[in-house]
Design a protein around this motif. Sequence first.
Motif, PDB file in Angstrom:
ATOM      1  N   ILE A 134       5.980   4.611   3.372  1.00 12.91           N
ATOM      2  CA  ILE A 134       4.748   4.089   3.973  1.00 12.91           C
ATOM      3  C   ILE A 134       3.668   5.166   4.014  1.00 12.91           C
ATOM      4  O   ILE A 134       2.504   4.927   3.655  1.00 12.91           O
ATOM      5  CB  ILE A 134       5.029   3.522   5.377  1.00 12.91           C
ATOM      6  CG1 ILE A 134       5.910   2.267   5.267  1.00 12.91           C
ATOM      7  CG2 ILE A 134       3.735   3.200   6.122  1.00 12.91           C
ATOM      8  CD1 ILE A 134       6.533   1.824   6.579  1.00 12.91           C
ATOM      9  N   THR A 137       2.288   5.779   0.422  1.00 13.73           N
ATOM     10  CA  THR A 137       1.419   4.721  -0.108  1.00 13.73           C
ATOM     11  C   THR A 137       0.076   4.711   0.619  1.00 13.73           C
ATOM     12  O   THR A 137      -0.953   4.497  -0.003  1.00 13.73           O
ATOM     13  CB  THR A 137       2.067   3.322  -0.031  1.00 13.73           C
ATOM     14  OG1 THR A 137       2.696   3.158   1.224  1.00 13.73           O
ATOM     15  CG2 THR A 137       3.075   3.113  -1.126  1.00 13.73           C
ATOM     16  N   ARG A 138       0.078   4.988   1.903  1.00 13.47           N
ATOM     17  CA  ARG A 138      -1.195   5.054   2.636  1.00 13.47           C
ATOM     18  C   ARG A 138      -2.063   6.199   2.123  1.00 13.47           C
ATOM     19  O   ARG A 138      -3.292   6.068   2.033  1.00 13.47           O
ATOM     20  CB  ARG A 138      -0.937   5.218   4.131  1.00 13.47           C
ATOM     21  CG  ARG A 138      -0.468   3.936   4.781  1.00 13.47           C
ATOM     22  CD  ARG A 138      -0.236   4.091   6.269  1.00 13.47           C
ATOM     23  NE  ARG A 138       0.219   2.836   6.846  1.00 13.47           N
ATOM     24  CZ  ARG A 138       0.893   2.745   7.978  1.00 13.47           C
ATOM     25  NH1 ARG A 138       1.204   3.828   8.668  1.00 13.47           N
ATOM     26  NH2 ARG A 138       1.269   1.564   8.428  1.00 13.47           N
ATOM     27  N   PRO A 144      -6.701   1.037   1.673  1.00 11.81           N
ATOM     28  CA  PRO A 144      -5.662   1.165   2.710  1.00 11.81           C
ATOM     29  C   PRO A 144      -5.026  -0.150   3.112  1.00 11.81           C
ATOM     30  O   PRO A 144      -3.877  -0.190   3.523  1.00 11.81           O
ATOM     31  CB  PRO A 144      -6.404   1.804   3.892  1.00 11.81           C
ATOM     32  CG  PRO A 144      -7.605   2.444   3.288  1.00 11.81           C
ATOM     33  CD  PRO A 144      -7.967   1.627   2.084  1.00 11.81           C
ATOM     34  N   GLU A 145      -5.779  -1.255   2.989  1.00 10.43           N
ATOM     35  CA  GLU A 145      -5.239  -2.557   3.375  1.00 10.43           C
ATOM     36  C   GLU A 145      -4.115  -2.998   2.437  1.00 10.43           C
ATOM     37  O   GLU A 145      -3.286  -3.829   2.799  1.00 10.43           O
ATOM     38  CB  GLU A 145      -6.350  -3.612   3.384  1.00 10.43           C
ATOM     39  CG  GLU A 145      -7.368  -3.378   4.499  1.00 10.43           C
ATOM     40  CD  GLU A 145      -8.505  -4.385   4.475  1.00 10.43           C
ATOM     41  OE1 GLU A 145      -8.431  -5.351   3.683  1.00 10.43           O
ATOM     42  OE2 GLU A 145      -9.453  -4.205   5.255  1.00 10.43           O
ATOM     43  N   ALA A 147      -1.879  -0.885   1.240  1.00 12.14           N
ATOM     44  CA  ALA A 147      -0.803   0.102   1.313  1.00 12.14           C
ATOM     45  C   ALA A 147       0.555  -0.523   1.605  1.00 12.14           C
ATOM     46  O   ALA A 147       1.564  -0.159   0.991  1.00 12.14           O
ATOM     47  CB  ALA A 147      -1.128   1.172   2.354  1.00 12.14           C
ATOM     48  N   GLU A 148       0.595  -1.486   2.534  1.00 15.19           N
ATOM     49  CA  GLU A 148       1.885  -2.108   2.887  1.00 15.19           C
ATOM     50  C   GLU A 148       2.459  -2.883   1.704  1.00 15.19           C
ATOM     51  O   GLU A 148       3.651  -2.803   1.412  1.00 15.19           O
ATOM     52  CB  GLU A 148       1.702  -3.036   4.089  1.00 15.19           C
ATOM     53  CG  GLU A 148       3.013  -3.599   4.606  1.00 15.19           C
ATOM     54  CD  GLU A 148       2.841  -4.459   5.850  1.00 15.19           C
ATOM     55  OE1 GLU A 148       3.730  -5.274   6.102  1.00 15.19           O
ATOM     56  OE2 GLU A 148       1.828  -4.316   6.551  1.00 15.19           O
TER      57      GLU A 148
END
Length: 198
Positions: A134, A137-138, A144-145, A147-148
């Motif tokens: 996590i 990826t961030r 950033p939205e 990233a998940e």
Amino acid sequence: MVTVSTSSEAYHHGNLREALVLEGLRALEGPNGKAPSLRELSRKVGVSPTAVYRHFPDKQALDQALAREGLKMLGSEQAAAAQKAGGGAAGFAETGRAYVRFALAHPVLFRLMFTQGKPVDKDEPVDEARALLIANTRALASNPERAETLALQAWSIAHGIAMLMLDGRIPVDDALIDRMLDTKSLFPDQGSKSEESP
């Protein structure tokens, strides 16, 4: 391979739970390739079954502890791989490669790790390996939205490759692992930046 000694001579009062987990990990790596029963574990460590039940009331509790230990080991190996590669997109790719190589080196433990516990949930505590995924990826995602979603995509790719290799569906090949876990498809901006840097 787990290379720790947990014989009864190595057991000292006060660290029984650790000794039980380590012996369980050794059993997973052994010729039988499975976690021992709690009674077998008590014999191997040299304590009474009652002493074992104080730490693990049943086999599932032991399996969950072994799975958590496996996730810690995986997270540690991934962090070391990322650091060695210098972080960034290159480090992120190495965490995926370390994931697959960990699965191949510890197949029984790896399968156990993903049959224990609850499904990924926002309210569930995050293990070290997933926390690293996590965070990476961030740091790398241009949006950033996303990233998940990118974290789940990256995890799915690495896990899929690991399982296909473990199940003999594709060959176990280091060069193939390197090629398949290239982050350019997930992070095209980072890929082009790394190519431009000297």
